[in-house]
Design an enzyme around this catalytic site. Structure first.
Site, PDB file in Angstrom:
ATOM      1  N   GLU A  45      40.926  -5.752  48.400  1.00  0.00           N
ATOM      2  CA  GLU A  45      39.730  -4.931  48.518  1.00  0.00           C
ATOM      3  C   GLU A  45      38.564  -5.865  48.813  1.00  0.00           C
ATOM      4  OE1 GLU A  45      37.338  -2.416  45.360  1.00  0.00           O
ATOM      5  OE2 GLU A  45      39.483  -2.261  45.000  1.00  0.00           O
ATOM      6  N   ASP A  56      28.027  -0.961  40.470  1.00  0.00           N
ATOM      7  CA  ASP A  56      28.498  -2.289  40.106  1.00  0.00           C
ATOM      8  C   ASP A  56      27.705  -2.906  38.967  1.00  0.00           C
ATOM      9  OD1 ASP A  56      30.734  -3.014  41.867  1.00  0.00           O
ATOM     10  OD2 ASP A  56      29.285  -2.582  43.447  1.00  0.00           O
TER      11      ASP A  56
END
Lengths: 284, 413
Positions: A45, A56
């Site tokens: 990824e 995040d």
């Protein structure tokens, strides 16, 4: 079966590492990806950095800032992907606005939808799937259509709060794999595997009658034992990001060797867990 | 009032999956309590806005400005709301709603500190624990507001990422919400974010135009020719416009911050303005599809305004839609014009306006010939919070309208 699904099928406990592309630069990213695959990564990824990464935690936020400060752009990201020749499908993780804005004026004017130019270019560069954490299934019709047209998987995140018809809808729409978010919150390495992981896998199994799309658990995975516990609980693989991003931040040019070791460790865990998982196959 | 999640092409719910159930729960609570007044929610909200918040606020005829511009100028005095700005209308509404929903914790972002202080006041008033996220740059340039939040017993969490201003604070508050979604309500500070926030915040702020529409008919015997309001995220704007949108004869002007220039510096990733409706392009930011300030790749650029409250790279999706439909006219004035307007109102009307509101007054000064005979200007807040900035910025410029600053010469400040 897509490349990503095939990689899961062959993996016997898949490892899906995440790193931010361009941290600290494109050449380093290529070395890092090769090291991860050498260590046993089944799917990689790659983060395409966006200036407002609301899903995040601090580790990946800082990687994104480093990458953007060094000039990473969507165009350079796709060049990097096109240059990479590794034996694992590459999945792009980014935020919706970058997908929505991609392409020059002429391409955009002729496109079927605002998101088609990005999907076309990503497929051309060799991206096998997309993960867009700020795109819930309800807003995904345009992207789903473009992904179908270009043979790109669209991975959805299932959160601990995802239930009922929304979960069902997501399992029906997902291709490649389903990203099971192990806990509430943002990305980041943690000391243990949350109880929510087991509950989520249980819940998914109840809804997952027809769809054979693999399930991978992420958010907080950093140790061999985590990976083992997760696949033993019935997942097809693990996603781990912040632990690798931390290694890159700490070791700089020497990072590839450490990445390879960490990947091997997590892969061994994921593999070991599968042999403990369900004497009876989970899906018949 | 619309409950759709979209305004034309704008709006929607672009948020991490973990937040979707919370947003659905909020949408349900919004419909029941706000739109249908279940359990008397709206009655309690209005009562508290009267007793605690000081509503209704006056619509004041501005004699000196009216004479100067040869136009009847009416000021909607949101600066007189408790706390000194329109922000309490929304903050109190949302904290009360969180209570009705059984939430146990309040979080909010703040830029200039106005929304943070309003939320801290509302949370203290309603006995809810409250944490405010604020960029470190803003913390340092808005110290009095930080202290006010602390005085009202709110925790202030510094945000160190990026440039340390509003957009980073919003992102960080969204991360907290994604972590603690089960017991926490996020009091978003403007008509931005995922549905139902843009609708809900508009409805809490719509009291501004509900009152103003009634008041202008009483005082002027007619509807105004124009309503002028500053626009950053757009909560005072939508509040001042909401009840006039249907009145076709009333022109609606959203005055954005022109900053120091309308250009975007791609290389530096900076727009030295916050004129999103004027110069922005379609994109997705903080949960909604709307007009945003971005570079050609789609990275969000840093905005600028002399007024911290307008300094944001996005704008409410309903405003983007109303501009697209030609119902709202986006205009802008720069830092200099806003600063002059700040001094002008202070000198001639005895009202020290917020630098945000000064943009609306600056546009009135520049365009009064074109606005018609009766104009309502929304004075969204008072300027006490801006005195440090105004001192500094006035000192840098040679403004005819400013008071003589020689008084301060040689004085440490």
């Amino acid at each position: 079966m897509s490349d990503v699904e095939a990689a899961f099928a062959e993996a016997d406990g898949a490892l899906v590492p995440y790193i931010t592309a361009g941290d600290p630069d494109a050449e380093a990213t290529k070395e890092q990806v090769r090291a991860l695959v050498a260590g046993g990564a089944d799917v990689v990824e790659l983060g395409l950095p966006f200036s407002e990464p609301i899903a995040d935690g601090s580790t990946i936020q800082e990687a994104i800032q480093r990458s953007l400060a060094n000039g990473m752009t969507p165009g350079k990201f796709l060049d990097l992907v096109a240059d990479l020749d590794v034996d694992a499908p590459l999945v792009c993780m980014t935020y919706y606005n970058l997908v929505y804005q991609y392409g020059d004026e002429e391409t955009r004017a002729n496109a079927e939808s605002p998101v088609e130019p990005f999907v076309a270019a990503a497929a051309e560069a060799g991206i096998s799937g997309l993960i867009i954490p700020d795109l819930p299934v309800e807003e995904s019709a345009e992207l789903r259509a473009a992904c179908d047209e270009y043979g790109v998987d669209l991975v959805f995140v299932v959160a601990p709060t995802t239930e009922g018809s929304r979960l069902q809808n997501m399992l029906e729409q997902a291709t490649g794999f389903v990203y099971v978010q192990a806990r509430l919150g943002t990305t980041g390495a943690r000391a243990d595997v949350s109880d929510q992981t087991h509950e989520s896998l249980q819940r998914i199994a109840e809804f997952d009658a027809g769809n054979s799309v693999p399930k991978a658990v992420g958010f907080g995975v950093s140790e061999r034992e985590h990976a083992e516990e997760i696949t033993a609980a019935g997942a097809d693989g693990v996603v781990a990001g912040s632990v690798f991003v931390d290694i890159i931040a700490e070791h700089g040019d020497d990072a590839p060797e450490y990445l390879r070791q960490k990947a091997r460790e997590l892969k061994e865990g994921a593999h070991a867990g599968t042999s403990q998982s369900h004497p009876e196959p989970e899906r018949t | 009032m619309s409950t759709d999640s979209k305004f034309g092409d704008y709006g929607g719910q672009y948020v991490p999956e973990a937040l979707m159930p919370a947003i659905e729960e909020l949408g349900d609570a919004y419909e029941r309590y706000v739109l249908e007044n279940e359990d008397g929610f709206m009655d309690e909200f209005r009562e508290r806005m009267a007793d605690f918040g000081g509503r209704p606020t006056p619509l004041q005829y501005a004699e000196q400005l009216s004479a100067r511009y040869d136009t009847d100028v009416y000021l909607k005095r949101e600066d007189l709301v408790h706390g000194g700005a329109h922000k309490l209308n929304n903050a109190l509404g949302q904290v009360l709603l969180a209570k009705y929903m059984g939430k146990e914790r309040i979080i909010a972002e703040t830029g200039a500190g106005q929304h943070g202080t309003a939320t801290a006041m509302a949370a203290s008033h309603l006995d809810m624990p409250c944490e405010i996220y604020m960029g470190t740059t803003d913390i340092n340039r808005q110290r009095p507001n930080v202290f006010r939040m602390r005085l009202n017993d709110a925790q202030v969490n510094p945000v160190t990422t990026g440039r340390g201003t509003l957009k980073e604070a919003i992102s960080e508050t969204m991360r907290d919400w994604a972590t603690n979604v089960e017991d926490t309500h996020y009091v978003i500070g403007s008509v931005v974010g995922p549905h139902p926030f843009p609708n809900m915040v508009r409805d809490f702020q719509a009291v501004i135009s509900e009152e103003a529409r009634e008041q202008i008919r009483e005082k002027a015997g007619r509807l105004p020719d124009a309503v002028v309001s500053c626009a950053g995220g757009g909560s005072n704007t939508m509040g001042a416009f909401a009840n006039f949108v249907q009145d076709e004869g009333v022109d609606l002007y959203a005055v954005e911050a022109g900053g120091s220039s309308l250009d975007v510096d791609e290389e530096e990733g900076v727009a030295p303005n916050s004129a999103t409706l004027t110069t922005g392009t379609d994109g997705v930011l903080h949960g909604a599809r709307t007009k945003i300030l971005q570079d050609s790749d789609g990275q969000i650029v840093e905005s600028h305004s002399i007024s911290a409250g307008l300094d944001y790279a996005g704008v409410g999706p309903e405003l983007s839609h109303l501009v697209e439909e030609d119902r709202v006219t986006p205009v802008n004035v720069g830092d200099d014009v806003a600063l002059e307007a700040f001094h002008r109102l202070s000198q001639t009307e005895g009202i020290i306006p917020a630098l945000e509101s000064s943009h609306a007054l600056g546009y009135l000064h520049e365009a009064h010939d074109e606005l018609g005979d009766v104009v309502v200007v929304n004075v969204s807040g008072r300027g006490d919070k801006d005195l440090e900035t105004v001192l500094e910025e006035t000192d840098k410029r040679d403004l005819d309208v400013a008071p003589d600053m020689d008084l301060f010469e040689g004085v440490e400040r």
